[in-house]
Design an enzyme around this catalytic site. Structure first.
Site, PDB file in Angstrom:
ATOM      1  N   VAL A   1       0.604  -1.120  -0.286  1.00 19.30           N
ATOM      2  CA  VAL A   1       0.368   0.104  -0.274  1.00 19.30           C
ATOM      3  C   VAL A   1       1.441   1.457  -0.005  1.00 19.30           C
ATOM      4  O   VAL A   1       0.308   2.823  -0.162  1.00 19.30           O
ATOM      5  CB  VAL A   1      -0.884   0.086   1.279  1.00 19.30           C
ATOM      6  CG1 VAL A   1      -1.862   1.220   1.159  1.00 19.30           C
ATOM      7  CG2 VAL A   1      -2.035  -1.054   1.479  1.00 19.30           C
TER       8      VAL A   1
ATOM      9  N   ASP B   1      -8.264   3.159  -6.622  1.00 20.60           N
ATOM     10  CA  ASP B   1      -8.232   3.878  -7.750  1.00 20.60           C
ATOM     11  C   ASP B   1      -9.706   3.395  -8.208  1.00 20.60           C
ATOM     12  O   ASP B   1     -10.520   3.803  -8.888  1.00 20.60           O
ATOM     13  CB  ASP B   1      -7.981   4.011  -8.541  1.00 20.60           C
ATOM     14  CG  ASP B   1      -6.372   3.965  -7.649  1.00 20.60           C
ATOM     15  OD1 ASP B   1      -5.965   5.574  -7.765  1.00 20.60           O
ATOM     16  OD2 ASP B   1      -4.770   3.385  -7.592  1.00 20.60           O
TER      17      ASP B   1
ATOM     18  N   HIS C   1      -0.212   3.024  -9.864  1.00 17.13           N
ATOM     19  CA  HIS C   1      -1.357   3.495  -9.052  1.00 17.13           C
ATOM     20  C   HIS C   1      -0.511   5.092  -8.748  1.00 17.13           C
ATOM     21  O   HIS C   1       0.229   5.592  -7.389  1.00 17.13           O
ATOM     22  CB  HIS C   1      -1.087   3.376  -7.502  1.00 17.13           C
ATOM     23  CG  HIS C   1      -0.946   4.352  -6.035  1.00 17.13           C
ATOM     24  ND1 HIS C   1      -3.371   4.840  -6.186  1.00 17.13           N
ATOM     25  CD2 HIS C   1      -0.757   4.758  -5.204  1.00 17.13           C
ATOM     26  CE1 HIS C   1      -3.471   5.278  -5.182  1.00 17.13           C
ATOM     27  NE2 HIS C   1      -2.101   5.793  -4.794  1.00 17.13           N
TER      28      HIS C   1
HETATM   29  P1  NAX Z   1       0.874   7.197   8.241  1.00 18.55           P
HETATM   30  O1  NAX Z   1       2.869   8.278   7.967  1.00 18.55           O
HETATM   31  O2  NAX Z   1       0.012   8.113   9.055  1.00 18.55           O
HETATM   32  O3  NAX Z   1       1.639   5.766   8.533  1.00 18.55           O
HETATM   33  C1  NAX Z   1       2.680   5.149   7.998  1.00 18.55           C
HETATM   34  C2  NAX Z   1       3.086   4.392   8.980  1.00 18.55           C
HETATM   35  O4  NAX Z   1       4.222   3.485   8.800  1.00 18.55           O
HETATM   36  C3  NAX Z   1       3.675   5.061  10.681  1.00 18.55           C
HETATM   37  O5  NAX Z   1       3.659   5.052  11.881  1.00 18.55           O
HETATM   38  C4  NAX Z   1       5.344   5.019  10.176  1.00 18.55           C
HETATM   39  O6  NAX Z   1       6.488   5.219  11.261  1.00 18.55           O
HETATM   40  C5  NAX Z   1       5.238   3.706   9.781  1.00 18.55           C
HETATM   41  N1  NAX Z   1       6.963   3.005   9.160  1.00 18.55           N
HETATM   42  C6  NAX Z   1       8.163   4.020   8.175  1.00 18.55           C
HETATM   43  N2  NAX Z   1       9.182   3.169   8.088  1.00 18.55           N
HETATM   44  C7  NAX Z   1       8.882   2.386   8.059  1.00 18.55           C
HETATM   45  C8  NAX Z   1       9.301   1.376   8.337  1.00 18.55           C
HETATM   46  N3  NAX Z   1      10.578   1.174   7.345  1.00 18.55           N
HETATM   47  N4  NAX Z   1       8.647  -0.122   8.672  1.00 18.55           N
HETATM   48  C9  NAX Z   1       7.293  -0.017   9.280  1.00 18.55           C
HETATM   49  N5  NAX Z   1       7.129   0.787   9.964  1.00 18.55           N
HETATM   50  C10 NAX Z   1       7.407   2.221   9.200  1.00 18.55           C
HETATM   51  O7  NAX Z   1       0.235   7.087   6.742  1.00 18.55           O
HETATM   52  P2  NAX Z   1      -0.984   6.283   5.727  1.00 18.55           P
HETATM   53  O8  NAX Z   1      -1.295   7.585   5.452  1.00 18.55           O
HETATM   54  O9  NAX Z   1      -1.066   5.630   7.048  1.00 18.55           O
HETATM   55  O10 NAX Z   1      -0.822   5.882   4.686  1.00 18.55           O
HETATM   56  C11 NAX Z   1       0.342   4.692   4.429  1.00 18.55           C
HETATM   57  C12 NAX Z   1       1.188   4.372   3.036  1.00 18.55           C
HETATM   58  O11 NAX Z   1      -0.071   4.839   2.419  1.00 18.55           O
HETATM   59  C13 NAX Z   1       1.544   6.342   2.752  1.00 18.55           C
HETATM   60  O12 NAX Z   1       3.006   6.075   1.894  1.00 18.55           O
HETATM   61  C14 NAX Z   1       0.300   6.660   1.315  1.00 18.55           C
HETATM   62  O13 NAX Z   1       1.580   7.608   0.518  1.00 18.55           O
HETATM   63  C15 NAX Z   1       0.035   5.438   0.772  1.00 18.55           C
HETATM   64  N6  NAX Z   1      -1.008   5.195   0.319  1.00 18.55           N
HETATM   65  C16 NAX Z   1      -1.339   4.830  -0.108  1.00 18.55           C
HETATM   66  C17 NAX Z   1      -2.556   3.958  -1.052  1.00 18.55           C
HETATM   67  C18 NAX Z   1      -3.206   3.563  -2.420  1.00 18.55           C
HETATM   68  O14 NAX Z   1      -3.873   3.403  -3.003  1.00 18.55           O
HETATM   69  N7  NAX Z   1      -2.081   2.837  -2.642  1.00 18.55           N
HETATM   70  C19 NAX Z   1      -3.636   5.243  -1.000  1.00 18.55           C
HETATM   71  C20 NAX Z   1      -3.793   5.751   0.388  1.00 18.55           C
HETATM   72  C21 NAX Z   1      -2.523   6.319   0.886  1.00 18.55           C
HETATM   73  O15 NAX Z   1      -1.945   7.144   0.499  1.00 18.55           O
END
Ligand code: NAX
Length: 326
Positions: free
Chosen positions: A129, A159, A187
């Site tokens: 994701v 999407d 994406h």
């Molecule tokens: P958040 O920043 O709220 O949460 C991400 C979490 O990941 C944080 O708690 C952080 O500490 C943790 N993290 C960072 N590096 C890590 C690692 N190496 N191992 C384990 N945990 C780690 O983001 P959130 O809103 O939950 O989004 C997560 C990801 O989903 C982002 O990259 C975002 O861009 C992506 N998305 C993808 C979508 C899709 O359709 N494919 C849509 C929604 C979202 O934008």
């Protein structure tokens, strides 16, 4: 009751996971008869926050939640995992170039790919994701040579759902009337939402909409929906992203609906001329815990050009991290 399965979720203290974990534990992903053990991964500074999430999961008294593991070590979180939802990723920081973002994520997803390779179930179903989702999935897959590349997928379902919803609204029909939407490619803003093969209450979608609306309204609205959510909500899509992850895994594990497609970012086998090995959004059907790309869809020149443009972007992303790929 069935034996519990192990579901690893990374970025488990983040905003998507705050919706996702609770729905998995409620049985919405794998069924109301399937107990789960949640194996949650976070970075060290977020472990305290993750503890709070685990306390709330406890407080839900979910009958299907058979255990929890919280860790900052991918080798622990992916141990014997049957499912792995890779949500955590490095967000783009101030002044960070796209190239830096790709590299920072390449580092994360290569480590996680290796850990999956070494510790997860041989049948593990992986959904990436965290963005850039397709290229992160590619990096994880390339770092897991002992696993079938087909086990690695990227999330395009949000999407797909966005496109269904826009079309239902435009045509004044129910979401249940919309079948066989496709999102080709990445994406990202180059994705190609294709409704040439879509039916709405039995009628071909292109007969119900105008080309001008399709090209200049529908396609950009779907492509830019993530940015529109950020503008309105002040935060990126979270509950809808978690929902899409649930739908993706549910359909992969339990089968997709008859007579419909689901869009998944999957390992290209060269179908539709897309370069083999890229993780590209294709129309898929799922059966018996496996996915296949829907064959034989006719493509006009408009579609071919859009599909090639998003393929080019994926090749550029891959080439940008080539030095990090095994
Ligand atoms: P958040 O920043 O709220 O949460 C991400 C979490 O990941 C944080 O708690 C952080 O500490 C943790 N993290 C960072 N590096 C890590 C690692 N190496 N191992 C384990 N945990 C780690 O983001 P959130 O809103 O939950 O989004 C997560 C990801 O989903 C982002 O990259 C975002 O861009 C992506 N998305 C993808 C979508 C899709 O359709 N494919 C849509 C929604 C979202 O934008």
């Amino acid at each position: 009751m069935k034996a519990p399965v192990r579901v690893a979720v990374t970025g488990a203290a983040g905003q998507i996971s705050y919706s996702l974990l609770f729905r998995i534990a409620a049985g919405e992903m794998l069924g109301k008869d399937q107990p789960v053990i949640l194996q949650m991964l976070e970075i060290t500074p977020a472990l305290e926050a993750l503890k709070g999430v685990a306390m709330e999961l406890d407080d839900c008294a979910f009958p299907l939640l058979a255990g929890m593991v919280c860790s900052d070590d991918p080798n622990v979180a992916f141990k014997d995992a049957d499912y792995a939802l890779l949500v955590g990723a490095r967000p783009r920081g101030p002044g960070m170039e796209r190239k830096d973002l790709l590299e920072a994520n390449a580092a994360i997803f290569s480590v996680q790919g290796k850990a999956l390779n070494d510790h997860a179930s041989r049948d593990v179903k992986v959904l990436v994701v965290g963005n850039p989702a397709n290229t992160n999935a590619l990096i994880a897959q390339r770092n897991a040579p002992d696993l079938d590349p087909r086990n690695f997928t990227a999330m395009m379902r949000l999407d797909h759902n966005r496109a269904m919803s826009q079309l239902a609204e435009k045509t004044g029909k129910s979401i249940n009337d919309v079948k066989q939407v496709i999102i080709w490619g990445n994406h990202s803003a180059t994705q190609y939402p294709d409704v040439h093969n879509t039916s709405v209450a039995g009628t071909n979608a292109m007969e119900l909409i105008e080309q001008d609306w399709y090209e200049n309204d529908f396609i950009p609205t779907v492509q830019q929906r993530g940015a529109a959510i950020i503008k309105a909500r002040g935060a990126s899509s979270a509950a809808s992203a978690a929902n899409a992850a649930i739908f993706h895994m549910r359909d992969w594990a339990l089968g997709s609906a008859d007579g419909d497609y689901v869009t998944m970012g999957v390992y290209s086998d060269g179908s539709y001329g897309i370069e083999e090995g890229l993780i590209y959004g294709f129309p898929c059907v799922c059966k018996n815990g496996d996915w296949s790309i829907v064959p034989g869809i006719e493509l006009n020149d408009f579609s071919k050009a859009k599909m090639a443009a998003t393929e080019t972007e994926l090749k550029e992303e891959r080439d940008g991290v080539k030095h990090l790929l095994p």
